[in-house]
Design a protein around this motif. Structure first.
Motif, PDB file in Angstrom:
ATOM      1  N   PHE A  55      22.227  -3.296  53.084  1.00 40.45           N
ATOM      2  CA  PHE A  55      20.778  -3.360  53.278  1.00 40.45           C
ATOM      3  C   PHE A  55      20.327  -2.311  54.288  1.00 40.45           C
ATOM      4  O   PHE A  55      19.376  -1.553  54.049  1.00 40.45           O
ATOM      5  CB  PHE A  55      20.364  -4.762  53.725  1.00 40.45           C
ATOM      6  CG  PHE A  55      18.942  -4.840  54.194  1.00 40.45           C
ATOM      7  CD1 PHE A  55      17.888  -4.732  53.299  1.00 40.45           C
ATOM      8  CD2 PHE A  55      18.650  -5.008  55.542  1.00 40.45           C
ATOM      9  CE1 PHE A  55      16.567  -4.792  53.735  1.00 40.45           C
ATOM     10  CE2 PHE A  55      17.342  -5.078  55.987  1.00 40.45           C
ATOM     11  CZ  PHE A  55      16.301  -4.963  55.079  1.00 40.45           C
ATOM     12  N   LEU A  56      21.004  -2.251  55.447  1.00 41.76           N
ATOM     13  CA  LEU A  56      20.633  -1.280  56.472  1.00 41.76           C
ATOM     14  C   LEU A  56      20.775   0.155  55.948  1.00 41.76           C
ATOM     15  O   LEU A  56      19.939   1.014  56.253  1.00 41.76           O
ATOM     16  CB  LEU A  56      21.484  -1.468  57.728  1.00 41.76           C
ATOM     17  CG  LEU A  56      21.246  -2.765  58.497  1.00 41.76           C
ATOM     18  CD1 LEU A  56      22.166  -2.827  59.714  1.00 41.76           C
ATOM     19  CD2 LEU A  56      19.801  -2.927  58.899  1.00 41.76           C
ATOM     20  N   GLY A  57      21.804   0.407  55.156  1.00 42.55           N
ATOM     21  CA  GLY A  57      21.962   1.721  54.550  1.00 42.55           C
ATOM     22  C   GLY A  57      20.793   2.054  53.634  1.00 42.55           C
ATOM     23  O   GLY A  57      20.296   3.185  53.626  1.00 42.55           O
ATOM     24  N   GLY A  58      20.339   1.076  52.874  1.00 41.39           N
ATOM     25  CA  GLY A  58      19.183   1.271  52.005  1.00 41.39           C
ATOM     26  C   GLY A  58      17.920   1.563  52.795  1.00 41.39           C
ATOM     27  O   GLY A  58      17.109   2.411  52.405  1.00 41.39           O
ATOM     28  N   VAL A  59      17.757   0.878  53.922  1.00 43.50           N
ATOM     29  CA  VAL A  59      16.606   1.143  54.786  1.00 43.50           C
ATOM     30  C   VAL A  59      16.672   2.579  55.301  1.00 43.50           C
ATOM     31  O   VAL A  59      15.690   3.329  55.250  1.00 43.50           O
ATOM     32  CB  VAL A  59      16.548   0.143  55.960  1.00 43.50           C
ATOM     33  CG1 VAL A  59      15.508   0.555  56.988  1.00 43.50           C
ATOM     34  CG2 VAL A  59      16.270  -1.272  55.451  1.00 43.50           C
ATOM     35  N   ARG A  60      17.835   2.962  55.794  1.00 47.14           N
ATOM     36  CA  ARG A  60      18.006   4.326  56.333  1.00 47.14           C
ATOM     37  C   ARG A  60      17.761   5.398  55.267  1.00 47.14           C
ATOM     38  O   ARG A  60      17.230   6.463  55.546  1.00 47.14           O
ATOM     39  CB  ARG A  60      19.394   4.500  56.928  1.00 47.14           C
ATOM     40  CG  ARG A  60      19.527   3.951  58.320  1.00 47.14           C
ATOM     41  CD  ARG A  60      20.844   4.363  58.952  1.00 47.14           C
ATOM     42  NE  ARG A  60      21.988   3.655  58.403  1.00 47.14           N
ATOM     43  CZ  ARG A  60      22.428   2.487  58.825  1.00 47.14           C
ATOM     44  NH1 ARG A  60      21.835   1.865  59.812  1.00 47.14           N
ATOM     45  NH2 ARG A  60      23.485   1.928  58.275  1.00 47.14           N
ATOM     46  N   ASP A  61      18.168   5.100  54.020  1.00 45.87           N
ATOM     47  CA  ASP A  61      18.040   6.065  52.935  1.00 45.87           C
ATOM     48  C   ASP A  61      16.647   6.052  52.272  1.00 45.87           C
ATOM     49  O   ASP A  61      16.417   6.785  51.314  1.00 45.87           O
ATOM     50  CB  ASP A  61      19.105   5.815  51.869  1.00 45.87           C
ATOM     51  CG  ASP A  61      20.508   6.123  52.379  1.00 45.87           C
ATOM     52  OD1 ASP A  61      20.641   6.815  53.422  1.00 45.87           O
ATOM     53  OD2 ASP A  61      21.474   5.653  51.753  1.00 45.87           O
ATOM     54  N   GLY A  62      15.768   5.171  52.738  1.00 48.50           N
ATOM     55  CA  GLY A  62      14.404   5.124  52.197  1.00 48.50           C
ATOM     56  C   GLY A  62      14.283   4.402  50.879  1.00 48.50           C
ATOM     57  O   GLY A  62      13.265   4.552  50.185  1.00 48.50           O
ATOM     58  N   GLU A  63      15.268   3.598  50.497  1.00 50.88           N
ATOM     59  CA  GLU A  63      15.222   2.900  49.205  1.00 50.88           C
ATOM     60  C   GLU A  63      14.060   1.922  49.093  1.00 50.88           C
ATOM     61  O   GLU A  63      13.650   1.580  47.986  1.00 50.88           O
ATOM     62  CB  GLU A  63      16.530   2.130  48.990  1.00 50.88           C
ATOM     63  CG  GLU A  63      17.721   3.000  48.719  1.00 50.88           C
ATOM     64  CD  GLU A  63      18.975   2.186  48.475  1.00 50.88           C
ATOM     65  OE1 GLU A  63      18.885   1.068  47.922  1.00 50.88           O
ATOM     66  OE2 GLU A  63      20.061   2.677  48.857  1.00 50.88           O
ATOM     67  N   PHE A  64      13.533   1.469  50.206  1.00 50.83           N
ATOM     68  CA  PHE A  64      12.490   0.448  50.179  1.00 50.83           C
ATOM     69  C   PHE A  64      11.116   0.989  50.553  1.00 50.83           C
ATOM     70  O   PHE A  64      10.164   0.236  50.696  1.00 50.83           O
ATOM     71  CB  PHE A  64      12.872  -0.712  51.107  1.00 50.83           C
ATOM     72  CG  PHE A  64      14.269  -1.214  50.847  1.00 50.83           C
ATOM     73  CD1 PHE A  64      14.585  -1.872  49.684  1.00 50.83           C
ATOM     74  CD2 PHE A  64      15.271  -1.015  51.778  1.00 50.83           C
ATOM     75  CE1 PHE A  64      15.873  -2.323  49.429  1.00 50.83           C
ATOM     76  CE2 PHE A  64      16.573  -1.471  51.549  1.00 50.83           C
ATOM     77  CZ  PHE A  64      16.854  -2.124  50.361  1.00 50.83           C
ATOM     78  N   ASP A  65      11.015   2.301  50.728  1.00 52.24           N
ATOM     79  CA  ASP A  65       9.725   2.902  51.080  1.00 52.24           C
ATOM     80  C   ASP A  65       8.757   2.737  49.923  1.00 52.24           C
ATOM     81  O   ASP A  65       9.120   2.878  48.763  1.00 52.24           O
ATOM     82  CB  ASP A  65       9.892   4.392  51.392  1.00 52.24           C
ATOM     83  CG  ASP A  65      10.692   4.633  52.666  1.00 52.24           C
ATOM     84  OD1 ASP A  65      10.968   3.661  53.386  1.00 52.24           O
ATOM     85  OD2 ASP A  65      11.029   5.799  52.922  1.00 52.24           O
ATOM     86  N   LEU A  66       7.539   2.442  50.275  1.00 52.94           N
ATOM     87  CA  LEU A  66       6.504   2.291  49.242  1.00 52.94           C
ATOM     88  C   LEU A  66       5.803   3.594  48.980  1.00 52.94           C
ATOM     89  O   LEU A  66       5.667   4.440  49.741  1.00 52.94           O
ATOM     90  CB  LEU A  66       5.474   1.237  49.675  1.00 52.94           C
ATOM     91  CG  LEU A  66       6.047  -0.166  49.865  1.00 52.94           C
ATOM     92  CD1 LEU A  66       4.972  -1.086  50.397  1.00 52.94           C
ATOM     93  CD2 LEU A  66       6.590  -0.687  48.550  1.00 52.94           C
TER      94      LEU A  66
END
Length: 66
Positions: A55-66
């Motif tokens: 999850f933290l990796g996804g946050v860092r990689d911008g996977e959840f940016d709108l």
């Protein structure tokens, strides 16, 4: 799971005005717990360290940016 020994931490960016914050406890063996800071007695979500790191990796990689 007994969360009575959890050490909850809130982001330093959350401020003290209440708001929409989560708290994370990473001191429990084999589990990362997440709860709503406005409802500390309410339910908590539990993740394995691998799930939390993904999850933290996804946050860092911008996977959840709108």
């Amino acid at each position: 799971m007994d969360l009575s020994q959890a050490v909850w931490k809130k982001s330093s960016r959350s401020g003290d005005s209440g708001g929409n914050c989560v708290e994370v406890a990473g001191n429990l063996p084999g589990v990362i717990a997440v709860r709503d800071s406005k409802d500390p007695g309410g339910p908590a979500l539990l993740f394995t360290p691998g799930e939390w790191n993904a999850f933290l990796g996804g946050v860092r990689d911008g996977e959840f940016d709108l």
